[in-house]
Design a protein around this motif. Structure first.
Motif, PDB file in Angstrom:
ATOM      1  N   ASP A 117       0.850  -1.191   0.000  1.00 53.12           N
ATOM      2  CA  ASP A 117       0.000   0.000   0.000  1.00 53.12           C
ATOM      3  C   ASP A 117       0.885   1.240   0.000  1.00 53.12           C
ATOM      4  OD1 ASP A 117      -2.561   1.502   0.481  1.00 53.12           O
ATOM      5  OD2 ASP A 117      -1.394   2.087   2.230  1.00 53.12           O
ATOM      6  N   GLY A 118       0.491   2.208  -0.831  1.00 55.30           N
ATOM      7  CA  GLY A 118       1.274   3.445  -0.917  1.00 55.30           C
ATOM      8  C   GLY A 118       2.463   3.273  -1.840  1.00 55.30           C
ATOM      9  N   TRP A 243      -0.537  14.689   4.726  1.00 59.33           N
ATOM     10  CA  TRP A 243      -0.905  13.769   3.646  1.00 59.33           C
ATOM     11  C   TRP A 243       0.340  13.018   3.197  1.00 59.33           C
ATOM     12  CZ3 TRP A 243      -5.051  11.375   2.440  1.00 59.33           C
ATOM     13  CH2 TRP A 243      -5.161  10.680   1.226  1.00 59.33           C
ATOM     14  N   MET A 247      -1.918   4.951   2.954  1.00 62.45           N
ATOM     15  CA  MET A 247      -2.999   4.816   3.933  1.00 62.45           C
ATOM     16  C   MET A 247      -2.513   4.168   5.235  1.00 62.45           C
ATOM     17  SD  MET A 247      -6.520   2.724   3.612  1.00 62.45           S
ATOM     18  CE  MET A 247      -8.028   3.301   4.348  1.00 62.45           C
ATOM     19  N   TYR A 263     -10.648   9.832   2.109  1.00 65.74           N
ATOM     20  CA  TYR A 263     -10.507   9.734   0.652  1.00 65.74           C
ATOM     21  C   TYR A 263     -11.927   9.681   0.115  1.00 65.74           C
ATOM     22  CZ  TYR A 263      -7.578  10.071  -3.297  1.00 65.74           C
ATOM     23  OH  TYR A 263      -6.930  10.591  -4.390  1.00 65.74           O
TER      24      TYR A 263
HETATM   25  P1  AHG Z   1      -1.978   1.607  -3.464  1.00 68.79           P
HETATM   26  O1  AHG Z   1      -0.549   2.043  -3.435  1.00 68.79           O
HETATM   27  O2  AHG Z   1      -2.202   0.278  -2.800  1.00 68.79           O
HETATM   28  O3  AHG Z   1      -2.606   1.692  -4.825  1.00 68.79           O
HETATM   29  O4  AHG Z   1      -2.823   2.609  -2.522  1.00 68.79           O
HETATM   30  C1  AHG Z   1      -2.553   3.962  -2.482  1.00 68.79           C
HETATM   31  C2  AHG Z   1      -3.715   4.634  -1.830  1.00 68.79           C
HETATM   32  C3  AHG Z   1      -3.569   4.947  -0.369  1.00 68.79           C
HETATM   33  O5  AHG Z   1      -2.601   4.278   0.339  1.00 68.79           O
HETATM   34  C4  AHG Z   1      -3.325   6.421  -0.311  1.00 68.79           C
HETATM   35  O6  AHG Z   1      -3.974   6.951   0.798  1.00 68.79           O
HETATM   36  C5  AHG Z   1      -3.884   6.941  -1.606  1.00 68.79           C
HETATM   37  O7  AHG Z   1      -3.929   5.854  -2.487  1.00 68.79           O
HETATM   38  C6  AHG Z   1      -3.055   8.048  -2.197  1.00 68.79           C
HETATM   39  O8  AHG Z   1      -3.765   8.638  -3.209  1.00 68.79           O
HETATM   40  P2  AHG Z   1      -3.272   9.971  -3.979  1.00 68.79           P
HETATM   41  O9  AHG Z   1      -2.137   9.532  -4.842  1.00 68.79           O
HETATM   42  O10 AHG Z   1      -4.483  10.396  -4.733  1.00 68.79           O
HETATM   43  O11 AHG Z   1      -2.852  10.971  -2.946  1.00 68.79           O
END
Ligand code: AHG
Ligand code: MN
Ligand code: MN
Length: 343
Positions: A117-118, A243, A247, A263
């Motif tokens: 994630d992230g 931010w 997540m 979100y």
């Molecule tokens: P993943 O990397 O699993 O696709 O999830 C990313 C998610 C979450 O972790 C984070 O809060 C959000 O997407 C970030 O979104 P933005 O790039 O729109 O800020």
């Protein structure tokens, strides 16, 4: 000398409290813990072992995969397919349900996960994580299909995340509070460092990607506007904003010092036929279970996340979670909007 409670000891002691427990669940969690240690090691070594960067492929969500999205998905599968605890797995990175290969015994649980994630943060060396959730496979189902995974979040047996930050941590709930463990790299064990985690109720911190402001619904705009107005606005106090775009890191901060994470739904998602950005099964449900167990709340604005009856493996939902009072305030703004439209 190390003399804390290791995660293995913690899990076995939990198991002893349930006389009917077979050890199956404890053993499954042990394999998940091993997978997270392997991922922690890969993430830690990063460029030294050539795992950073894009894989130039797309997942089912239409997102470009990082090399580590694929590697970590594989690690989770390999660590968890062989032991006989699972009937199937589903992941953010795989279009369909992963069937347990015929050579291995089948078990009674289903494992659902977001292996990394992230991942947009990985190449810039910012915290990332792994999120997982355990469900029961419906009785008499030997080869689960997507339908069998579509259970509301209230049915989760366990949810957890690993956070690969300055320390690697594992935070877990089995519906009996939330506990946090820190990986001691020297002995290769997670040690209980954060027993019984609870979210501070009063908060002055919010987390939302404000670059999307113009696409939000009115209640979210109102809530964030009021936070931004600070001591001069209706809230009568100044707020701080964070931010990270991971997540896991965001939820961990909220567990440690309070706050709210949003979100929300936006008009661009609606135009693409999506219900939100974050995935219900892999992200919203496990995190809501943890947050509720720590005394917080998880909501879409229109309903409690854990009550949603899923309609697809990769369903996306709006997410508003964290300190209860703040989440309830946003939900109240949604109710007021709906009452105004009805009037
Ligand atoms: P993943 O990397 O699993 O696709 O999830 C990313 C998610 C979450 O972790 C984070 O809060 C959000 O997407 C970030 O979104 P933005 O790039 O729109 O800020
Ligand atoms: Mn994710
Ligand atoms: Mn992911």
């Amino acid at each position: 000398m190390h003399n804390g409670t290791t995660i293995t000891q913690f899990l076995i002691e939990e198991q002893r409290r349930l006389p009917a427990a077979t050890g199956d669940f404890t053993s499954l969690l042990n394999d998940i813990v091993t997978a997270c240690k392997v991922i922690s090691n890969a993430v830690n070594h990063g460029a030294l072992i050539g795992v950073l960067g894009s894989a130039e492929t797309e997942n089912v969500q239409g997102e470009t995969q990082k090399k580590l999205d694929i590697i970590t998905n594989e690690v989770f599968i390999k660590s968890n397919e062989w032991a006989g605890h699972l009937a199937g797995m589903a992941s953010e990175e795989m279009e369909d349900v992963y069937a347990i290969p015929a050579e291995y015994p089948r078990g009674k649980y289903l494992l659902v996960f977001d292996p990394l994630d992230g991942s947009s943060n990985i190449d810039v060396n910012v915290s990332v994580g792994t999120i997982f959730s355990i469900l029961r496979c419906p009785e008499d189902v030997e080869n689960p299909t997507a339908e069998d995974f579509l259970q509301p979040g209230t049915e989760q047996v366990c949810a957890g995340y690993a956070l690969y930050g300055p320390s690697t941590m594992m935070v877990l709930t089995t519906g009996n509070g939330v506990n946090g463990f820190t990986l001691d790299q020297n002995i290769g064990e997670f040690v209980l460092t954060h027993p019984d985690m609870t979210i501070p109720q009063a908060t002055q911190e919010f987390a939302v990607n404000t670059s999307n402001t113009r696409f939000w619904e009115a209640p979210v705009k109102r809530y964030i506007d009021e936070c931004m107005a600070g001591s001069e606005g209706p809230r009568g106090k100044d707020f701080n904003m964070r931010w990270i775009a991971s997540m896991v890191a965001e939820v961990h901060r909220i567990l440690m010092r309070g706050g709210v994470f949003l979100y929300p739904l936006d008009t661009r998602m609606l135009a693409r036929g999506l219900g939100g950005k974050l995935r219900l099964l892999y992200e919203a449900n496990p995190m809501s279970f943890i947050i509720e167990q720590a005394g917080g709340a998880g909501h879409t604005g229109r309903q409690r996340i854990l009550d949603i009856a899923p309609d697809g493996l990769h369903q996306r939902v709006p997410v508003i979670l964290g300190s209860k009072e703040e989440v309830e305030r946003v939900a109240e703004y949604y109710r007021e909007m709906e009452n105004d439209t009805a009037a």
